[in-house]
Design a protein around this motif. Structure first.
Motif, PDB file in Angstrom:
ATOM      1  N   ALA A 167      21.730   8.549 -17.948  1.00 29.46           N
ATOM      2  CA  ALA A 167      21.904   9.602 -18.950  1.00 29.46           C
ATOM      3  C   ALA A 167      20.916   9.399 -20.089  1.00 29.46           C
ATOM      4  O   ALA A 167      20.639   8.269 -20.503  1.00 29.46           O
ATOM      5  N   LYS A 168      20.390  10.519 -20.584  1.00 31.56           N
ATOM      6  CA  LYS A 168      19.507  10.486 -21.748  1.00 31.56           C
ATOM      7  C   LYS A 168      20.357  10.682 -23.000  1.00 31.56           C
ATOM      8  O   LYS A 168      21.194  11.586 -23.064  1.00 31.56           O
ATOM      9  N   LEU A 169      20.133   9.814 -23.996  1.00 34.46           N
ATOM     10  CA  LEU A 169      20.897   9.849 -25.234  1.00 34.46           C
ATOM     11  C   LEU A 169      19.977  10.161 -26.422  1.00 34.46           C
ATOM     12  O   LEU A 169      18.794   9.814 -26.399  1.00 34.46           O
ATOM     13  N   PRO A 170      20.519  10.765 -27.476  1.00 35.65           N
ATOM     14  CA  PRO A 170      19.713  11.050 -28.669  1.00 35.65           C
ATOM     15  C   PRO A 170      19.621   9.825 -29.580  1.00 35.65           C
ATOM     16  O   PRO A 170      20.125   9.812 -30.710  1.00 35.65           O
ATOM     17  N   VAL A 171      18.968   8.760 -29.068  1.00 32.43           N
ATOM     18  CA  VAL A 171      18.841   7.510 -29.819  1.00 32.43           C
ATOM     19  C   VAL A 171      17.393   7.059 -29.804  1.00 32.43           C
ATOM     20  O   VAL A 171      16.623   7.415 -28.908  1.00 32.43           O
ATOM     21  N   ASP A 172      17.027   6.236 -30.787  1.00 36.09           N
ATOM     22  CA  ASP A 172      15.657   5.754 -30.879  1.00 36.09           C
ATOM     23  C   ASP A 172      15.346   4.676 -29.859  1.00 36.09           C
ATOM     24  O   ASP A 172      14.219   4.544 -29.388  1.00 36.09           O
ATOM     25  N   ASP A 173      16.345   3.893 -29.479  1.00 32.64           N
ATOM     26  CA  ASP A 173      16.138   2.749 -28.597  1.00 32.64           C
ATOM     27  C   ASP A 173      17.477   2.408 -27.949  1.00 32.64           C
ATOM     28  O   ASP A 173      18.404   1.952 -28.633  1.00 32.64           O
ATOM     29  N   SER A 174      17.576   2.619 -26.644  1.00 29.92           N
ATOM     30  CA  SER A 174      18.871   2.418 -25.989  1.00 29.92           C
ATOM     31  C   SER A 174      19.267   0.941 -25.945  1.00 29.92           C
ATOM     32  O   SER A 174      20.462   0.621 -25.932  1.00 29.92           O
ATOM     33  N   ASP A 175      18.291   0.030 -25.919  1.00 27.67           N
ATOM     34  CA  ASP A 175      18.632  -1.389 -25.974  1.00 27.67           C
ATOM     35  C   ASP A 175      19.337  -1.701 -27.287  1.00 27.67           C
ATOM     36  O   ASP A 175      20.379  -2.383 -27.306  1.00 27.67           O
ATOM     37  N   LYS A 176      18.771  -1.215 -28.383  1.00 28.16           N
ATOM     38  CA  LYS A 176      19.384  -1.450 -29.690  1.00 28.16           C
ATOM     39  C   LYS A 176      20.733  -0.747 -29.795  1.00 28.16           C
ATOM     40  O   LYS A 176      21.694  -1.297 -30.338  1.00 28.16           O
ATOM     41  N   PHE A 177      20.804   0.477 -29.262  1.00 23.57           N
ATOM     42  CA  PHE A 177      22.057   1.229 -29.346  1.00 23.57           C
ATOM     43  C   PHE A 177      23.169   0.536 -28.575  1.00 23.57           C
ATOM     44  O   PHE A 177      24.301   0.394 -29.072  1.00 23.57           O
ATOM     45  N   CYS A 178      22.870   0.098 -27.330  1.00 26.19           N
ATOM     46  CA  CYS A 178      23.908  -0.552 -26.523  1.00 26.19           C
ATOM     47  C   CYS A 178      24.378  -1.848 -27.181  1.00 26.19           C
ATOM     48  O   CYS A 178      25.578  -2.163 -27.155  1.00 26.19           O
ATOM     49  N   ALA A 179      23.446  -2.597 -27.771  1.00 28.53           N
ATOM     50  CA  ALA A 179      23.828  -3.822 -28.481  1.00 28.53           C
ATOM     51  C   ALA A 179      24.653  -3.490 -29.726  1.00 28.53           C
ATOM     52  O   ALA A 179      25.662  -4.146 -30.015  1.00 28.53           O
ATOM     53  N   TRP A 180      24.236  -2.460 -30.460  1.00 27.08           N
ATOM     54  CA  TRP A 180      24.949  -2.041 -31.676  1.00 27.08           C
ATOM     55  C   TRP A 180      26.382  -1.618 -31.367  1.00 27.08           C
ATOM     56  O   TRP A 180      27.310  -1.924 -32.134  1.00 27.08           O
ATOM     57  N   CYS A 181      26.572  -0.927 -30.243  1.00 23.22           N
ATOM     58  CA  CYS A 181      27.921  -0.496 -29.857  1.00 23.22           C
ATOM     59  C   CYS A 181      28.863  -1.694 -29.731  1.00 23.22           C
ATOM     60  O   CYS A 181      30.061  -1.594 -30.030  1.00 23.22           O
ATOM     61  N   LEU A 182      28.326  -2.825 -29.296  1.00 24.53           N
ATOM     62  CA  LEU A 182      29.156  -4.007 -29.073  1.00 24.53           C
ATOM     63  C   LEU A 182      29.272  -4.884 -30.315  1.00 24.53           C
ATOM     64  O   LEU A 182      30.300  -5.533 -30.528  1.00 24.53           O
ATOM     65  N   SER A 183      28.226  -4.917 -31.136  1.00 20.94           N
ATOM     66  CA  SER A 183      28.218  -5.849 -32.271  1.00 20.94           C
ATOM     67  C   SER A 183      28.642  -5.222 -33.592  1.00 20.94           C
ATOM     68  O   SER A 183      29.175  -5.911 -34.472  1.00 20.94           O
ATOM     69  N   ASP A 184      28.407  -3.901 -33.756  1.00 17.37           N
ATOM     70  CA  ASP A 184      28.599  -3.293 -35.074  1.00 17.37           C
ATOM     71  C   ASP A 184      29.525  -2.081 -35.086  1.00 17.37           C
ATOM     72  O   ASP A 184      29.813  -1.560 -36.158  1.00 17.37           O
ATOM     73  N   PHE A 185      29.944  -1.631 -33.907  1.00 21.13           N
ATOM     74  CA  PHE A 185      30.703  -0.372 -33.865  1.00 21.13           C
ATOM     75  C   PHE A 185      32.032  -0.571 -33.154  1.00 21.13           C
ATOM     76  O   PHE A 185      32.137  -1.325 -32.176  1.00 21.13           O
ATOM     77  N   GLU A 186      33.020   0.129 -33.642  1.00 23.44           N
ATOM     78  CA  GLU A 186      34.262   0.311 -32.902  1.00 23.44           C
ATOM     79  C   GLU A 186      34.923   1.570 -33.440  1.00 23.44           C
ATOM     80  O   GLU A 186      34.723   1.957 -34.597  1.00 23.44           O
ATOM     81  N   TYR A 187      35.659   2.238 -32.588  1.00 19.39           N
ATOM     82  CA  TYR A 187      36.414   3.414 -33.015  1.00 19.39           C
ATOM     83  C   TYR A 187      37.852   3.225 -32.558  1.00 19.39           C
ATOM     84  O   TYR A 187      38.121   3.101 -31.352  1.00 19.39           O
ATOM     85  N   GLU A 188      38.736   3.129 -33.527  1.00 19.66           N
ATOM     86  CA  GLU A 188      40.158   2.878 -33.251  1.00 19.66           C
ATOM     87  C   GLU A 188      40.326   1.680 -32.324  1.00 19.66           C
ATOM     88  O   GLU A 188      41.106   1.694 -31.372  1.00 19.66           O
ATOM     89  N   GLY A 189      39.531   0.642 -32.610  1.00 20.61           N
ATOM     90  CA  GLY A 189      39.650  -0.611 -31.871  1.00 20.61           C
ATOM     91  C   GLY A 189      39.031  -0.593 -30.500  1.00 20.61           C
ATOM     92  O   GLY A 189      39.323  -1.478 -29.677  1.00 20.61           O
ATOM     93  N   GLN A 190      38.133   0.362 -30.227  1.00 22.52           N
ATOM     94  CA  GLN A 190      37.526   0.484 -28.893  1.00 22.52           C
ATOM     95  C   GLN A 190      36.019   0.681 -29.008  1.00 22.52           C
ATOM     96  O   GLN A 190      35.513   1.220 -29.994  1.00 22.52           O
ATOM     97  N   THR A 191      35.299   0.249 -27.967  1.00 12.16           N
ATOM     98  CA  THR A 191      33.866   0.517 -27.887  1.00 12.16           C
ATOM     99  C   THR A 191      33.448   0.566 -26.419  1.00 12.16           C
ATOM    100  O   THR A 191      34.279   0.395 -25.518  1.00 12.16           O
ATOM    101  N   VAL A 192      32.158   0.849 -26.182  1.00 14.61           N
ATOM    102  CA  VAL A 192      31.656   1.017 -24.814  1.00 14.61           C
ATOM    103  C   VAL A 192      30.539   0.021 -24.543  1.00 14.61           C
ATOM    104  O   VAL A 192      29.760  -0.323 -25.429  1.00 14.61           O
TER     105      VAL A 192
END
Length: 399
Positions: free
Chosen positions: A325-350
């Protein structure tokens, strides 16, 4: 202190697993992680396989023959016959997973410096196996905009030189879910024949074809029977990733004889894995049909959900259980890492696999991810919602 090998330096980290430490840290913080990164099916293994392991009555867990148990190989002949692949037990060598089948194919057929043409994006571990064998991957680009279909023959021929020894395909494809058409398979056959190349064909997802199109194996291609090496595994069709049982199949006796030397050097494929895999061939038709139907539903859930998220696009995969899938992000490596290290929504992430790791061309796949739809629909739906929230919050969003 001595330095490590060039091979060790060049070996790429797995895009599927390299972010696992971040996922583990997120879980330790109490975050629920939806694993969309790896093709680990969550559906039950056939009960006949579980029972076969439970009822082992051996007093010694011995080495098996280096080629695998003949009873299993003979039983596989009947399995492949259902797909109009005509074999004898001697054409089949049992390996420690499909991974070992790929590696032994390379070691038996390629010399250091030889080149393999591979459509990209491609399964990331092919690069690792090529480095292990001293071979070089030359990639031919396919694009998400064209649904990852193969380019014209001329693009292949531009890459062919005196070092070219093989073409490698995965059909249906991991990571894209693309299914090669009869025209494309004939195109590959003609190239293999014209330039006298090997054709390595990874076909572990043959049970998962969603278009109604006929399954076309490399073993169906006439005139190149001795050029073909088919790679297979029980990991996906029977949810048996952990038993590490694959197969290397070829009509070419010279290849088989060479492969057997590597098989003997590693002694034998897993004993208990073969017991489970052989028993799995007795699973009733309902098992595979129910598994297939479940993936059809999951595919629809995932692709519909992805394409409803603003800025996201995924073509419809025709096989396997992945999509890019194509995502509207600058760098998918950074985005995927950010989802795990800096993001959560209602205690969940991908947890997704950055697609850049499935390309060798620098800059390719920088805004793409591979997603495996190996979760139940309820979890996929929730994971997509969490992904949409992550995209809204990501500082590097591009749209």
């Amino acid at each position: 202190m001595p330095t490590i090998s060039i091979r060790g330096v060049e070996m790429p980290a797995s895009p599927i697993r390299k972010l696992a430490p971040l996922a583990d840290a997120a879980k330790q913080r109490g975050v629920h992680v939806f694993h969309l990164n790896i093709g680990q099916p969550d559906l039950p293994t056939p009960q006949v396989a579980i029972d076969a392991i439970r009822n082992i009555d051996r007093k010694v867990l011995e080495y098996s023959p280096s080629a695998g148990y003949r009873s299993y190989r003979e039983k596989l002949v009947g399995y492949y016959d259902k797909f109009n692949i005509k074999l004898t037990a001697d054409d089949i060598i049992i390996t420690s997973g499909g991974s070992e089948a790929v590696l032994f194919s390379f070691l038996a057929c390629l010399n250091p410096g030889d080149e393999i043409i591979v459509p990209e994006p491609a399964y990331a571990n092919y690069m690792a196996f090529a480095i292990s064998a001293g071979a070089k991957i030359r990639t031919i680009a396919t694009t998400i905009e064209e649904g990852f279909s193969l380019p014209k023959v001329e693009k292949f021929e531009e890459l062919i030189n005196e070092r070219t020894r093989a073409i490698l395909i995965c059909n249906p494809n991991n990571p894209t879910g693309y299914l090669y058409t009869r025209r494309e398979m004939n195109q590959i056959r003609d190239l293999v024949k014209k330039y006298d190349l090997f054709l390595f064909s990874d076909e572990v997802y043959r049970e998962f074809i969603y278009t109604g199109s006929p399954y076309i194996s490399a073993c169906h291609l006439e005139g190149i029977e001795d050029n073909v090496v088919l790679i297979d595994s029980v990991s996906k069709r029977y949810s048996e990733c952990g038993i590490r049982i694959g197969a290397l199949i070829t009509k070419n006796k010279e290849i088989r004889d060479a492969v057997m030397k590597f098989c003997q050097a590693r002694l034998s494929p897993p004993l208990i894995g073969q017991i489970a895999a052989e028993a799995s061939l007795d699973a009733d038709e309902d098992y595979l049909r129910d598994t297939y139907d479940e993936y059809v539903e999951r595919r629809k859930c995932l692709i519909d959900g992805l394409n409803r998220i603003p800025g996201v696009y995924s073509p419809i995969p025709m096989g396997a259980f992945y999509t890019v899938a194509k995502l509207p992000v600058d760098d998918s490596d950074k985005f995927c890492a950010w989802c795990l290290s800096d993001f959560e929504y209602e205690g969940q992430t991908v947890f997704m696999a950055p697609a850049s790791g499935f390309y060798t061309t620098p800059g390719s796949g920088c805004n793409e991810v591979r997603i495996a739809y190996v979760l139940k629909k309820e979890d996929l739906t929730r994971a997509l919602f969490v992904l949409s929230k992550a995209l809204e919050a990501y500082p590097g969003r591009t749209e």
